[in-house]
Design a protein around this motif. Sequence first.
Motif, PDB file in Angstrom:
ATOM      1  N   GLN A 196      22.974 -12.151  22.370  1.00  0.00           N
ATOM      2  CA  GLN A 196      23.761 -12.489  23.552  1.00  0.00           C
ATOM      3  C   GLN A 196      23.197 -11.841  24.811  1.00  0.00           C
ATOM      4  O   GLN A 196      23.187 -12.459  25.876  1.00  0.00           O
ATOM      5  N   PRO A 237      31.759 -12.696  23.921  1.00  0.00           N
ATOM      6  CA  PRO A 237      31.584 -11.378  23.307  1.00  0.00           C
ATOM      7  C   PRO A 237      32.638 -11.125  22.228  1.00  0.00           C
ATOM      8  O   PRO A 237      33.606 -11.869  22.088  1.00  0.00           O
ATOM      9  N   TYR A 253      28.612  -7.027  22.976  1.00  0.00           N
ATOM     10  CA  TYR A 253      27.676  -8.154  22.949  1.00  0.00           C
ATOM     11  C   TYR A 253      26.567  -7.858  21.945  1.00  0.00           C
ATOM     12  O   TYR A 253      26.115  -6.720  21.831  1.00  0.00           O
TER      13      TYR A 253
END
Length: 172
Positions: free
Chosen positions: A53, A34, A49
Amino acid sequence: MNIIDQFTRRETMELAGATSNQLQYLERSGLVIPTRVLKEGKKKPEVYYTWEQVLEIRAIRNLREATSLQVIRRVIDFFEKCQYNKALRDKQIVVIDDEVFWVNQDWSDFGKQISVLKVDDKRRKGIGQYTLIVIPALWDIVKEVWDAAAASKVISMQEFRRRAKDEPGKAA
């Protein structure tokens, strides 16, 4: 991508169905990293994120239901080694017993056979080989049932038409 367009750690946990420990593991293992932003006056950075992701975490979580994280890591390593995009979110991965396959996105042969690439095996045999899996198409099965009904001396076609859920060529 702007931080405003990203998801907080808490939102990511909710959307991806992952725990805080799972997110930490994915980050430590290098699978999903992240963005961290240290805001003025705060001791700990905020964690964000991207949409991709979130999808990746969800894909890993779903795949984890069928196999181990070690196998998932080997699958990702296989994609990286073969110079494929290593993201799982856009791949159809199938686990059958101890074998992991990547389903070819070309669906032109669907209904007859599906070309798949073997990407992992507990015994480490046949990795990287294309395999053909024969899957009967639903519409073929529906047609067979309709043909059997038409040939039957026991079935009333009028009643069958009323009760059948699908017609040949219209099956979902």
